[in-house]
Design a protein around this motif. Structure first.
Motif, PDB file in Angstrom:
ATOM      1  N   ASP A  18     -11.634  -8.771  -4.182  1.00 54.95           N
ATOM      2  CA  ASP A  18     -11.288  -9.520  -2.975  1.00 54.95           C
ATOM      3  C   ASP A  18     -12.492  -9.906  -2.137  1.00 54.95           C
ATOM      4  OD1 ASP A  18      -8.439  -9.727  -3.252  1.00 54.95           O
ATOM      5  OD2 ASP A  18      -8.320  -7.594  -2.863  1.00 54.95           O
ATOM      6  N   ASP A  45      -3.409 -11.837   1.100  1.00 52.94           N
ATOM      7  CA  ASP A  45      -3.457 -10.400   0.871  1.00 52.94           C
ATOM      8  C   ASP A  45      -2.051  -9.904   0.558  1.00 52.94           C
ATOM      9  OD1 ASP A  45      -5.005  -7.734   1.259  1.00 52.94           O
ATOM     10  OD2 ASP A  45      -3.169  -7.496   2.446  1.00 52.94           O
ATOM     11  N   GLY A  91      -1.215  -6.614   0.630  1.00 52.50           N
ATOM     12  CA  GLY A  91      -1.043  -5.265   1.152  1.00 52.50           C
ATOM     13  C   GLY A  91       0.207  -5.104   1.983  1.00 52.50           C
ATOM     14  N   ALA A  92       0.737  -6.229   2.501  1.00 54.01           N
ATOM     15  CA  ALA A  92       1.959  -6.196   3.304  1.00 54.01           C
ATOM     16  C   ALA A  92       3.093  -6.836   2.502  1.00 54.01           C
ATOM     17  CB  ALA A  92       1.748  -6.953   4.612  1.00 54.01           C
ATOM     18  N   GLY A 126      -5.005  -3.578  -8.345  1.00 56.99           N
ATOM     19  CA  GLY A 126      -6.015  -3.571  -7.295  1.00 56.99           C
ATOM     20  C   GLY A 126      -6.966  -4.749  -7.333  1.00 56.99           C
ATOM     21  N   GLN A 130       2.537  -8.873  -6.545  1.00 53.90           N
ATOM     22  CA  GLN A 130       2.570  -7.634  -5.775  1.00 53.90           C
ATOM     23  C   GLN A 130       3.267  -6.525  -6.570  1.00 53.90           C
ATOM     24  OE1 GLN A 130       5.011  -7.533  -2.102  1.00 53.90           O
ATOM     25  NE2 GLN A 130       3.088  -7.020  -1.057  1.00 53.90           N
ATOM     26  N   SER A 177      -3.909  -7.012  -5.749  1.00 54.76           N
ATOM     27  CA  SER A 177      -4.324  -6.817  -4.356  1.00 54.76           C
ATOM     28  C   SER A 177      -4.134  -8.068  -3.512  1.00 54.76           C
ATOM     29  CB  SER A 177      -5.800  -6.413  -4.310  1.00 54.76           C
ATOM     30  OG  SER A 177      -6.603  -7.422  -4.926  1.00 54.76           O
ATOM     31  N   SER A 178      -4.173  -9.229  -4.153  1.00 57.95           N
ATOM     32  CA  SER A 178      -4.042 -10.493  -3.447  1.00 57.95           C
ATOM     33  C   SER A 178      -3.629 -11.552  -4.456  1.00 57.95           C
ATOM     34  CB  SER A 178      -5.367 -10.891  -2.771  1.00 57.95           C
ATOM     35  OG  SER A 178      -6.388 -11.066  -3.743  1.00 57.95           O
TER      36      SER A 178
END
Length: 289
Positions: free
Chosen positions: A26, A139, A141-142, A216, A248, A253-254
């Protein structure tokens, strides 16, 4: 030690895909991804091998080139080798000399990652800045919101539907069921998915392929299309959100994508699905007399 340019052959493509995956992170530039090789694999393993170049030192691959057509070479570098002077000089020499068998005579293009020393060397050597491209990233992560439409993962039995949507999404596309099966048989397709969005009548109206690079690491969207008869209904945003959710789910990771800046509709669609624009990058070209 000297830098050696090579052709990996079909048997070496797995190693190429592996190192490309290891180079994705990333904090780094958007560059050739395992998914780019996977998408090219629609032409078959032999042609993919013929289109691939590697540059190595003492057996370690430091750069990979993918001939995306006869006149465009797309480059990727190991993160620690982006500014390696010996490597950059060798790559610049090889791509600038038609007799080396990388790029031929005539107008040709190079796509290199932002910050790569080879760009500076090529510009000094007479290459010029070309078309701007817009990378975008989201991203993962959410949580990614539900796209709010019917999304279906495509297997071999539905390959004809995915192919038909793709042909109806891009002018001049010659994508076929056979090319889907060739792509799906490729090494990079492990973990990848092809998705469609269906409308209320059950018709496939948008299609996307998503390519992870390992847990990741950033995953890639390539390609994404909306059937020309079904545009203006938010299906592009929906299929992009579905792609992000699929990546996801497998631990990416993105999600990243890169599109010509001139394709303002595509840029707007990706942004509407939550992807953020990154600084533009430009390819380089040489128009030999």
């Amino acid at each position: 030690m000297a830098i050696d340019m090579g052709w990996p052959g079909v048997d070496g493509l797995g190693d190429v895909v592996r190192v490309l995956g290891e180079w994705q992170h990333d904090g780094g530039p958007v560059q050739v991804h395992p998914g780019d090789v996977g998408w090219f694999w629609r032409f078959g393993a032999e042609r993919t091998a013929q289109a691939t170049r590697t540059w190595s030192r003492a057996g370690d691959v430091l750069a990979v080139g993918l001939l995306d057509g006869a006149d465009l070479l797309r480059l990727a570098f190991a993160p620690e080798a982006l500014r390696d002077e010996e490597l950059a000089r060798q790559v610049a020499e090889d791509v600038s000399a038609p007799e080396r068998g990388v790029l031929l005579e005539g107008k040709v293009y190079i796509e290199a990652p932002a910050g790569a020393l080879v760009q500076d060397l090529l510009l000094r050597g007479g290459w010029e800045s070309g078309e701007p491209w817009t990378p975008l990233r989201r991203d993962l992560g959410a949580p990614v919101p539900d796209p709010g439409v019917r999304v279906e993962a495509i297997g071999p039995e539905q390959a004809h539907e995915w192919a038909a949507v793709l042909r109806a999404s891009f002018d001049g596309s010659t994508f076929t069921d056979e090319r889907w099966h060739a792509m799906a048989a490729g090494v990079p397709y492990t973990g990848a998915r092809c998705l469609v969005v269906r409308n209320e009548q059950g018709e496939a109206v948008a299609a996307v392929a998503v390519w992870p690079a390992g847990e990741g690491r950033p995953g890639l969207i390539e390609p994404m299309g909306v059937h020309r008869a079904h545009r203006g209904h938010g299906y592009g945003r929906a299929i992009t959100a579905a792609a992000a959710r699929a990546l996801q789910e497998v631990g990416s990771s993105s999600v990243v994508v890169c599109t010509p800046s001139s394709n303002v509709g595509a840029v707007a669609t990706y942004q509407s699905a939550g992807l953020e624009r990154l600084p533009e990058k430009r390819d380089l070209y040489r128009d030999a007399p």
